[in-house]
Design a protein around this motif. Sequence first.
Motif, PDB file in Angstrom:
ATOM      1  N   ARG A  20     -50.140  -4.298  12.271  1.00 29.65           N
ATOM      2  CA  ARG A  20     -50.615  -4.540  10.902  1.00 29.65           C
ATOM      3  C   ARG A  20     -51.895  -5.365  10.908  1.00 29.65           C
ATOM      4  NH1 ARG A  20     -46.062  -5.006   6.468  1.00 29.65           N
ATOM      5  NH2 ARG A  20     -47.918  -4.364   5.321  1.00 29.65           N
ATOM      6  N   VAL A  21     -51.979  -6.299  11.854  1.00 30.37           N
ATOM      7  CA  VAL A  21     -53.196  -7.113  11.959  1.00 30.37           C
ATOM      8  C   VAL A  21     -54.372  -6.229  12.379  1.00 30.37           C
ATOM      9  CG1 VAL A  21     -54.310  -8.972  13.254  1.00 30.37           C
ATOM     10  CG2 VAL A  21     -51.987  -9.289  12.403  1.00 30.37           C
ATOM     11  N   GLU A  22     -54.142  -5.346  13.373  1.00 32.41           N
ATOM     12  CA  GLU A  22     -55.229  -4.459  13.827  1.00 32.41           C
ATOM     13  C   GLU A  22     -55.740  -3.615  12.657  1.00 32.41           C
ATOM     14  OE1 GLU A  22     -56.612  -4.638  16.712  1.00 32.41           O
ATOM     15  OE2 GLU A  22     -55.089  -5.778  17.783  1.00 32.41           O
ATOM     16  N   ALA A  23     -54.805  -3.075  11.866  1.00 34.72           N
ATOM     17  CA  ALA A  23     -55.200  -2.223  10.737  1.00 34.72           C
ATOM     18  C   ALA A  23     -56.021  -3.030   9.743  1.00 34.72           C
ATOM     19  CB  ALA A  23     -53.960  -1.639  10.074  1.00 34.72           C
ATOM     20  N   SER A  24     -55.597  -4.250   9.506  1.00 41.15           N
ATOM     21  CA  SER A  24     -56.287  -5.100   8.539  1.00 41.15           C
ATOM     22  C   SER A  24     -57.670  -5.524   9.049  1.00 41.15           C
ATOM     23  CB  SER A  24     -55.417  -6.321   8.278  1.00 41.15           C
ATOM     24  OG  SER A  24     -55.708  -6.865   7.055  1.00 41.15           O
ATOM     25  N   LEU A  25     -57.754  -5.763  10.361  1.00 37.28           N
ATOM     26  CA  LEU A  25     -59.051  -6.129  10.954  1.00 37.28           C
ATOM     27  C   LEU A  25     -60.034  -4.970  10.831  1.00 37.28           C
ATOM     28  CD1 LEU A  25     -58.265  -7.994  14.305  1.00 37.28           C
ATOM     29  CD2 LEU A  25     -59.719  -8.840  12.450  1.00 37.28           C
ATOM     30  N   THR A  26     -59.544  -3.763  11.137  1.00 32.79           N
ATOM     31  CA  THR A  26     -60.416  -2.586  11.055  1.00 32.79           C
ATOM     32  C   THR A  26     -60.901  -2.397   9.621  1.00 32.79           C
ATOM     33  OG1 THR A  26     -59.149  -1.617  12.848  1.00 32.79           O
ATOM     34  CG2 THR A  26     -60.521  -0.105  11.596  1.00 32.79           C
ATOM     35  N   GLU A  27     -59.986  -2.565   8.669  1.00 34.12           N
ATOM     36  CA  GLU A  27     -60.353  -2.402   7.263  1.00 34.12           C
ATOM     37  C   GLU A  27     -61.364  -3.482   6.837  1.00 34.12           C
ATOM     38  OE1 GLU A  27     -56.901  -1.981   4.729  1.00 34.12           O
ATOM     39  OE2 GLU A  27     -58.115  -2.669   3.024  1.00 34.12           O
ATOM     40  N   ALA A  28     -61.098  -4.729   7.260  1.00 32.84           N
ATOM     41  CA  ALA A  28     -62.008  -5.817   6.878  1.00 32.84           C
ATOM     42  C   ALA A  28     -63.402  -5.549   7.435  1.00 32.84           C
ATOM     43  CB  ALA A  28     -61.467  -7.154   7.405  1.00 32.84           C
ATOM     44  N   LEU A  29     -63.458  -5.121   8.714  1.00 29.96           N
ATOM     45  CA  LEU A  29     -64.777  -4.901   9.325  1.00 29.96           C
ATOM     46  C   LEU A  29     -65.530  -3.774   8.636  1.00 29.96           C
ATOM     47  CD1 LEU A  29     -64.694  -5.295  13.190  1.00 29.96           C
ATOM     48  CD2 LEU A  29     -65.499  -6.870  11.436  1.00 29.96           C
ATOM     49  N   SER A  30     -64.792  -2.748   8.192  1.00 28.09           N
ATOM     50  CA  SER A  30     -65.515  -1.608   7.613  1.00 28.09           C
ATOM     51  C   SER A  30     -66.277  -2.045   6.359  1.00 28.09           C
ATOM     52  CB  SER A  30     -64.592  -0.417   7.375  1.00 28.09           C
ATOM     53  OG  SER A  30     -63.799  -0.668   6.253  1.00 28.09           O
ATOM     54  N   SER A  31     -65.755  -3.018   5.616  1.00 27.68           N
ATOM     55  CA  SER A  31     -66.567  -3.455   4.465  1.00 27.68           C
ATOM     56  C   SER A  31     -67.499  -4.617   4.850  1.00 27.68           C
ATOM     57  CB  SER A  31     -65.681  -3.809   3.274  1.00 27.68           C
ATOM     58  OG  SER A  31     -64.951  -4.967   3.531  1.00 27.68           O
ATOM     59  N   LEU A  32     -67.061  -5.495   5.751  1.00 25.29           N
ATOM     60  CA  LEU A  32     -67.915  -6.640   6.100  1.00 25.29           C
ATOM     61  C   LEU A  32     -69.183  -6.201   6.825  1.00 25.29           C
ATOM     62  CD1 LEU A  32     -65.262  -9.262   7.331  1.00 25.29           C
ATOM     63  CD2 LEU A  32     -66.488  -9.262   5.157  1.00 25.29           C
TER      64      LEU A  32
END
Length: 303
Positions: A20-32
């Motif tokens: 779940r953390v990996e998924a959230s990191l990937t999502e955060a990076l895509s907008s950041l």
Amino acid sequence: MSTVGGGVDLEAFLVREKERVEASLTEALSSLLAKVPGAYAPAIQHGVLSGGKRLRPILCVAAYRAAGGKDDGVYALAVSLELIHAYSLMHDDLPCMDDAELRRGEPTTHKIHGEGPTMVAGALLIPLAAFQAWKAAHGMGLDDKGGRALVSELSRAAGGGGMVGGQVLDLLGEGRTLSVPELDDLHRRKTGALLRASLRMGGIAAGASDRALEAFDEYGRAIGLAFQIADDLLDATSDAQALGKNPSDAELGKSTYVTLFGVEEASRRAHELAEEAVTALRGGGIGAPELEALSRYIVDRTR
Ligand code: GRG
């Protein structure tokens, strides 16, 4: 490692939470990443997405749940801690610091993307982490006061009184024998501050009582030091290939808990601190089998 006291299957818990953390990191990076010059995106992606135990976000989420939090938006908050952690490792590995070629069994970010881009990419992650925490706080329905409390917790832990201050003490201590209070102070800042903030941020986001926050704080302080002692033990007893990183503390001329106490006493201290962490939680009325199991995992881990 599988089932640990309290009926927690820690291995399954860690696999699930890490996903779940990996998924959230990937999502955060895509907008950041849309907010930074494109030339630095590959180094940021490498530094953030190249593995790791994801312990800080996992602790943050576990504290949030233990304090009664129910919103899955907590993962977006928790990854702000990992963004700071990632930058710290990217910078720590640079030639002007530990000059490492290997991290998590792979070439370090500057070995792939170059020293300059890695320095800039790491620096860019600091405001991105603060922005991520702020955005996540609002996404969870917290007001500006709650958002400020979380960003300030993260910034304090990452700053001069915390991680950066500890790193400076670490660099100044190379080639010198530190006293035990000096080593404790160094690691309470360098490693401990962000681990402690992980717990506190989870608690704050869940609206934990002062008593519960105090217990998270004590737990975080104890596991922060225990984590570092375990790190020193691994560093002293494994080779670079098994550890997936280099250079060793001995090669860098650093004082460690192993050089000060020896393997046996250092290990005893780490286990004692893990139990202190559990006692702190129970004393604060927090029933959290996952956090109890995590404190023991932190000292018994093999990487
Ligand atoms: C400008 C002086 C100055 C400092 C910049 C470089 C830096 C900030 C801080 C370094 C802090 C640092 C390297 C702390 C080490 C913490 C530590 C023990 C890391 C290993 O953590 P794990 O085991 O790593 O959680 P994984 O790979 O699982 O993510």
